[in-house]
Design a protein around this motif. Structure first.
Motif, PDB file in Angstrom:
ATOM      1  N   GLY A   1       2.357   3.486  -0.101  1.00 40.53           N
ATOM      2  CA  GLY A   1       3.434   3.702   0.898  1.00 40.53           C
ATOM      3  C   GLY A   1       3.412   4.894   1.762  1.00 40.53           C
ATOM      4  O   GLY A   1       3.888   5.025   2.874  1.00 40.53           O
ATOM      5  N   THR A   2       2.474   5.838   1.286  1.00 42.21           N
ATOM      6  CA  THR A   2       2.079   6.888   2.210  1.00 42.21           C
ATOM      7  C   THR A   2       0.605   7.285   2.203  1.00 42.21           C
ATOM      8  O   THR A   2       0.034   6.833   1.107  1.00 42.21           O
ATOM      9  CB  THR A   2       2.839   8.406   1.731  1.00 42.21           C
ATOM     10  OG1 THR A   2       2.360   8.732   0.507  1.00 42.21           O
ATOM     11  CG2 THR A   2       4.323   8.202   2.003  1.00 42.21           C
ATOM     12  N   ILE A   3       0.097   8.101   3.239  1.00 42.30           N
ATOM     13  CA  ILE A   3      -1.161   8.432   3.258  1.00 42.30           C
ATOM     14  C   ILE A   3      -1.168   9.811   2.602  1.00 42.30           C
ATOM     15  O   ILE A   3      -0.851  10.736   3.410  1.00 42.30           O
ATOM     16  CB  ILE A   3      -1.990   8.309   4.820  1.00 42.30           C
ATOM     17  CG1 ILE A   3      -2.030   6.739   5.212  1.00 42.30           C
ATOM     18  CG2 ILE A   3      -3.277   9.261   4.566  1.00 42.30           C
ATOM     19  CD1 ILE A   3      -2.636   6.790   6.500  1.00 42.30           C
ATOM     20  N   ALA A   4      -1.659  10.026   1.571  1.00 40.97           N
ATOM     21  CA  ALA A   4      -1.643  11.422   0.868  1.00 40.97           C
ATOM     22  C   ALA A   4      -2.632  11.435  -0.244  1.00 40.97           C
ATOM     23  O   ALA A   4      -2.661  10.212  -0.756  1.00 40.97           O
ATOM     24  CB  ALA A   4      -0.214  11.757   0.178  1.00 40.97           C
ATOM     25  N   PRO A   5      -3.232  12.847  -0.345  1.00 46.85           N
ATOM     26  CA  PRO A   5      -4.458  12.583  -1.329  1.00 46.85           C
ATOM     27  C   PRO A   5      -3.740  12.406  -2.953  1.00 46.85           C
ATOM     28  O   PRO A   5      -2.634  12.576  -3.202  1.00 46.85           O
ATOM     29  CB  PRO A   5      -4.602  14.096  -1.659  1.00 46.85           C
ATOM     30  CG  PRO A   5      -4.412  14.631  -0.085  1.00 46.85           C
ATOM     31  CD  PRO A   5      -3.097  13.883   0.448  1.00 46.85           C
ATOM     32  N   GLY A   6      -4.542  11.342  -3.545  1.00 48.13           N
ATOM     33  CA  GLY A   6      -4.055  11.021  -4.873  1.00 48.13           C
ATOM     34  C   GLY A   6      -3.590   9.592  -4.608  1.00 48.13           C
ATOM     35  O   GLY A   6      -3.415   8.863  -5.749  1.00 48.13           O
ATOM     36  N   ASN A   7      -2.875   9.163  -3.683  1.00 50.73           N
ATOM     37  CA  ASN A   7      -2.312   7.771  -3.488  1.00 50.73           C
ATOM     38  C   ASN A   7      -3.547   6.813  -3.433  1.00 50.73           C
ATOM     39  O   ASN A   7      -4.683   6.922  -2.869  1.00 50.73           O
ATOM     40  CB  ASN A   7      -1.522   7.749  -2.228  1.00 50.73           C
ATOM     41  CG  ASN A   7      -0.183   7.999  -2.573  1.00 50.73           C
ATOM     42  OD1 ASN A   7       0.202   8.481  -3.632  1.00 50.73           O
ATOM     43  ND2 ASN A   7       0.766   7.996  -1.454  1.00 50.73           N
ATOM     44  N   TYR A   8      -3.236   5.492  -3.557  1.00 49.62           N
ATOM     45  CA  TYR A   8      -4.363   4.249  -3.456  1.00 49.62           C
ATOM     46  C   TYR A   8      -4.631   4.263  -1.838  1.00 49.62           C
ATOM     47  O   TYR A   8      -3.554   4.426  -1.105  1.00 49.62           O
ATOM     48  CB  TYR A   8      -3.670   3.125  -3.924  1.00 49.62           C
ATOM     49  CG  TYR A   8      -3.813   3.269  -5.433  1.00 49.62           C
ATOM     50  CD1 TYR A   8      -4.976   3.133  -6.188  1.00 49.62           C
ATOM     51  CD2 TYR A   8      -2.597   3.210  -6.081  1.00 49.62           C
ATOM     52  CE1 TYR A   8      -4.793   3.117  -7.713  1.00 49.62           C
ATOM     53  CE2 TYR A   8      -2.432   3.273  -7.651  1.00 49.62           C
ATOM     54  CZ  TYR A   8      -3.453   3.228  -8.155  1.00 49.62           C
ATOM     55  OH  TYR A   8      -3.390   3.375  -9.662  1.00 49.62           O
ATOM     56  N   ALA A   9      -5.897   3.753  -1.689  1.00 56.06           N
ATOM     57  CA  ALA A   9      -6.405   3.823  -0.504  1.00 56.06           C
ATOM     58  C   ALA A   9      -6.084   2.500   0.331  1.00 56.06           C
ATOM     59  O   ALA A   9      -6.924   1.586   0.444  1.00 56.06           O
ATOM     60  CB  ALA A   9      -7.923   3.960  -0.273  1.00 56.06           C
ATOM     61  N   ASP A  10      -4.722   2.300   0.243  1.00 60.50           N
ATOM     62  CA  ASP A  10      -4.143   1.035   1.008  1.00 60.50           C
ATOM     63  C   ASP A  10      -3.936   1.279   2.376  1.00 60.50           C
ATOM     64  O   ASP A  10      -2.882   2.047   2.605  1.00 60.50           O
ATOM     65  CB  ASP A  10      -3.047   0.496   0.309  1.00 60.50           C
ATOM     66  CG  ASP A  10      -3.158   0.016  -1.002  1.00 60.50           C
ATOM     67  OD1 ASP A  10      -4.465  -0.456  -1.312  1.00 60.50           O
ATOM     68  OD2 ASP A  10      -2.112  -0.512  -1.727  1.00 60.50           O
ATOM     69  N   LEU A  11      -4.724   0.597   3.333  1.00 65.55           N
ATOM     70  CA  LEU A  11      -4.647   1.464   4.826  1.00 65.55           C
ATOM     71  C   LEU A  11      -4.521   0.211   5.960  1.00 65.55           C
ATOM     72  O   LEU A  11      -5.476  -0.702   5.589  1.00 65.55           O
ATOM     73  CB  LEU A  11      -5.773   2.478   5.136  1.00 65.55           C
ATOM     74  CG  LEU A  11      -5.938   3.746   3.795  1.00 65.55           C
ATOM     75  CD1 LEU A  11      -7.257   4.170   4.193  1.00 65.55           C
ATOM     76  CD2 LEU A  11      -4.881   4.614   4.370  1.00 65.55           C
ATOM     77  N   VAL A  12      -4.108   0.662   6.839  1.00 66.67           N
ATOM     78  CA  VAL A  12      -4.225  -0.440   8.054  1.00 66.67           C
ATOM     79  C   VAL A  12      -4.661   0.604   9.372  1.00 66.67           C
ATOM     80  O   VAL A  12      -3.884   1.448   9.735  1.00 66.67           O
ATOM     81  CB  VAL A  12      -2.949  -1.264   8.338  1.00 66.67           C
ATOM     82  CG1 VAL A  12      -1.802  -0.352   8.459  1.00 66.67           C
ATOM     83  CG2 VAL A  12      -2.984  -2.155   9.601  1.00 66.67           C
TER      84      VAL A  12
END
Ligand SMILES: [Zn+2]
Length: 503
Positions: free
Chosen positions: A439-450
């Motif tokens: 739900g956010t683009i931040a280091p450590g988060n999963y790379a779910d991106l659009v």
């Protein structure tokens, strides 16, 4: 042999310079928090984001030029029926093509039972998208009460439901969902739902509800969901919030005032919404007393909830030539008044379903909401976006919801800034269902991106063409793997089952 050597050389290269990753450069990053966009790059290794902003490619990285487009967290669909056909359609075209990377099933009181098996199946099928589930009150109620469900449950029956719910929460359910406008949930009383909500609260989970009425008894239904939150002491979410009756139109501000008062009193009440003035359900849901031969009620439905020309038949197993026709059109064809047609369709569908169990029954796309209410409700800061859509459904929301918000409401009508809309598709959604590393683009988060083009993004699906793919969604990643690019799905097998305890 040459290919083997090449692979060895690649591996050696990666070892000497750290693990190779992927970097998406030249993008306008909207990180999902609501913060203003920044220009830069996002780098990820495997399934996780490692750097955001002023980032340079490392040796061995795959470099993707984002062309100045927007890069946002993948959209989280908190009320989805895309799960229904996922085993047959694991590439999830309707979802990934609109930028959705996580779908939440088990809504409206309906879940695949048991969830342990559902998660095992997901692991085998490996769809292109992440899937989480709520435990569904309606299905638990059916397991306990069987066909004898048109009554209040006994204390012993509620206790049995509570045990099943606990089992499903242990298996990873996000919380408890109800569908109190549907069979069998409609026959429960508030005490039954409250008792089960307390089980969900003890597991530090949450409650999400298709409330008991979206029209005639709307305010009582809102009172009920708030009371559940207050008395069971857990977060409560109103599914696909709407004012679905002409006498309710224009009351969005009254509703928000009520919800804000509840929040001020300590109840964590939130909502999700899909961006259409029409819903998709069954004709029977229009008759809460379930008396389908009540002519006065049929006339009231056609006057106050949906006009005959606003009732578009989606599915009609008893006579498939009715599909795609409105009740107004069918009334002319059948040479009768629209109220007779409405009652007749339900009667004929029930008779056909009795004779051919599992044939599919009926469904309707019903226009009963007012645009200014939709806009006002989506502007509430505690509303996140959802689709309520399916991969093979009759409502265009299954393919168009998120691009429709971005194109029609953000770009064309300017009802909210782009960063705010993205927040309501990502970090707010994650918070509302209890997902922490998405739900956010931040280091450590999963790379779910659009990656999308804010200048062109728009939905193309309509009630007559509900599976038309949207424009402007350029590329989508789930757990670091591409699932949508160049207008086509990519079979990534990168989606995962998301259990509450693993978040
Ligand atoms: Zn619903």
């Amino acid at each position: 042999m040459r290919r083997l050597l090449a692979a060895a050389a690649l591996a050696a290269c990666a070892c000497s310079s750290g693990p190779a990753g992927t970097i998406i450069t030249n993008v306008r990053i909207i990180d999902g928090t609501g913060a203003p966009s920044i220009t830069g790059a996002v780098r990820f290794i495997g399934d996780s984001i490692v750097a955001v902003g002023d980032v340079q490619p490392a040796r061995g990285d795959s470099v993707i030029d984002g062309g100045g487009l927007v890069l946002a967290p993948g959209f989280i669909d908190t009320h989805s029926h895309h799960t229904g056909d996922l085993l047959d359609l694991p590439e999830a075209l309707g979802a990934v093509s609109q930028g959705i990377t996580t779908i939440v099933g088990g809504n409206d009181g309906g879940q695949p039972y048991p969830l342990k098996d559902a998660f095992d199946t997901l692991a085998k099928v490996q769809p292109s998208i992440n899937v989480a589930y709520y435990a569904g009150h309606g299905d638990l109620r059916s397991l306990v009460m069987g066909e004898d469900f048109k009554r209040k449950a006994t204390a012993a029956e509620v206790d049995s439901m509570a045990k099943l719910l606990q089992q499903e929460l242990d298996a990873g359910a996000l919380g408890l969902s109800t569908g109190l406008e549907y069979d069998p949930g409609i026959y429960s009383d508030r005490a039954e739902v409250l008792a089960l909500a307390k089980v969900a609260a003890a597991a530090r989970s949450r409650y999400i509800s298709h409330i008991r009425s979206e029209d005639r008894w709307f305010w009582d239904a809102i009172d009920e969901v708030i009371a559940i939150g207050r008395e069971a002491k857990l977060p409560v979410q109103i599914s696909h919030v709407k004012l679905a009756m002409v006498p309710l139109w224009g009351r969005a501000d009254s509703l928000i005032t009520l919800l804000e008062a509840a929040r001020a009193a300590g109840v964590d009440v939130t909502a999700d919404i899909y961006p259409y003035p029409y819903w998709h359900s069954t004709l029977t849901v229009l008759f809460p007393e379930r008396d389908f031969s009540d002519r006065a009620e049929a006339q009231k439905v056609l006057r106050e909830i949906a006009k005959p020309e606003g009732l578009l038949i989606g599915r009609f197993a008893a006579d498939t030539s009715y599909q795609g026709r409105t009740v107004a059109e069918l009334a002319v064809r059948r040479k009768e008044d629209p109220a007779s047609t409405l009652m007749g369709l339900i009667r004929e569908s029930i008779a056909y379903e009795d004779a051919h169990p599992g044939s599919g029954g009926e469904s309707v796309v019903a226009t009963s909401m007012d645009e200014p209410d939709i806009v006002r409700l989506m502007q509430w800061e505690h509303t996140n976006f959802c689709s309520d859509g399916a991969l093979d459904g009759a409502h265009p929301r299954g393919f168009g919801s998120f691009p429709r918000v971005l194109g029609r409401y953000v770009r064309e009508q300017r009802v909210m800034p782009l960063e705010q809309a993205i927040r309501q598709m990502t970090s707010l959604s994650a918070a509302h269902v209890g997902l922490t590393r998405r739900g956010t683009i931040a280091p450590g988060n999963y790379a779910d991106l659009v990656l999308f083009d804010p200048a062109t993004v728009i939905d193309n699906a309509t009630p007559k063409a509900p599976h038309a793919v949207s424009t402007g969604i350029v590329r989508v990643w789930v757990n670091g793997a591409t699932v949508w690019a160049d207008g086509k799905t990519v079979r990534s097998r990168s989606g995962r089952g998301l259990r509450r305890q693993e978040q």
